[in-house]
Design a protein around this motif. Structure first.
Motif, PDB file in Angstrom:
ATOM      1  N   GLY A  38      46.353  48.641  12.647  1.00  0.00           N
ATOM      2  CA  GLY A  38      45.793  49.493  13.702  1.00  0.00           C
ATOM      3  C   GLY A  38      45.090  49.244  14.787  1.00  0.00           C
ATOM      4  N   HIS A  39      44.772  47.893  14.607  1.00  0.00           N
ATOM      5  CA  HIS A  39      43.715  47.521  15.782  1.00  0.00           C
ATOM      6  C   HIS A  39      44.173  47.379  17.204  1.00  0.00           C
ATOM      7  CE1 HIS A  39      40.815  44.650  17.789  1.00  0.00           C
ATOM      8  NE2 HIS A  39      40.255  44.640  16.703  1.00  0.00           N
ATOM      9  N   ALA A  40      43.479  47.677  18.134  1.00  0.00           N
ATOM     10  CA  ALA A  40      43.805  47.541  19.603  1.00  0.00           C
ATOM     11  C   ALA A  40      44.366  46.080  19.962  1.00  0.00           C
ATOM     12  CB  ALA A  40      42.739  47.991  20.535  1.00  0.00           C
ATOM     13  N   PRO A  41      45.388  46.124  20.878  1.00  0.00           N
ATOM     14  CA  PRO A  41      45.921  44.788  21.261  1.00  0.00           C
ATOM     15  C   PRO A  41      44.849  44.065  21.844  1.00  0.00           C
ATOM     16  CG  PRO A  41      47.605  46.621  21.785  1.00  0.00           C
ATOM     17  CD  PRO A  41      46.055  47.295  21.354  1.00  0.00           C
ATOM     18  N   PHE A  42      44.878  42.658  21.857  1.00  0.00           N
ATOM     19  CA  PHE A  42      44.037  41.875  22.717  1.00  0.00           C
ATOM     20  C   PHE A  42      44.706  40.427  22.339  1.00  0.00           C
ATOM     21  CE2 PHE A  42      41.915  41.552  18.771  1.00  0.00           C
ATOM     22  CZ  PHE A  42      41.285  40.226  18.951  1.00  0.00           C
ATOM     23  N   THR A  72      49.039  42.298  18.383  1.00  0.00           N
ATOM     24  CA  THR A  72      50.118  43.376  19.156  1.00  0.00           C
ATOM     25  C   THR A  72      50.305  44.857  18.148  1.00  0.00           C
ATOM     26  OG1 THR A  72      51.903  42.533  18.194  1.00  0.00           O
ATOM     27  CG2 THR A  72      51.193  41.602  20.083  1.00  0.00           C
ATOM     28  N   PRO A  73      50.954  45.623  18.845  1.00  0.00           N
ATOM     29  CA  PRO A  73      51.191  46.763  17.532  1.00  0.00           C
ATOM     30  C   PRO A  73      51.969  46.568  16.540  1.00  0.00           C
ATOM     31  CG  PRO A  73      51.430  47.674  19.863  1.00  0.00           C
ATOM     32  CD  PRO A  73      51.223  46.186  19.914  1.00  0.00           C
TER      33      PRO A  73
END
Length: 86
Positions: A38-42, A72-73
């Motif tokens: 669930g980490h934010a994309p970067f 990514t998601p």
């Protein structure tokens, strides 16, 4: 923590790992970072150092030299210039 993170580690020679993990810690060009489900994309460049993946209570360590990490998601992909399991 619910869910798993889809993770792939690829070097020019071959794919070193592909599967679900609980967490990945990597040596970013601006400092070490960790990725959980669930980490934010970067996207970031990598520096030389140790990449650790955590799954089922076990830790697997790879020595990486350069490359890129893309969150990514769908998960985390690391394209390393060089990677060797420690």
């Amino acid at each position: 923590m619910a869910g798993k993170l889809q993770f792939s580690l690829v070097s020019p020679e071959r794919e070193l790992f592909s599967g679900e993990v609980d967490q990945v810690d990597a040596p970013g060009s601006e400092g070490d970072f960790g990725v959980l489900p669930g980490h934010a994309p970067f996207m970031t460049a990598l520096r030389e150092g140790q990449l650790r993946l955590y799954r089922s209570g076990q830790v697997t360590t790879f020595e990486v030299r350069g490359g890129f990490a893309d969150v990514t998601p769908a998960g985390l992909t690391v394209l390393a210039e060089s990677a060797v399991e420690v």
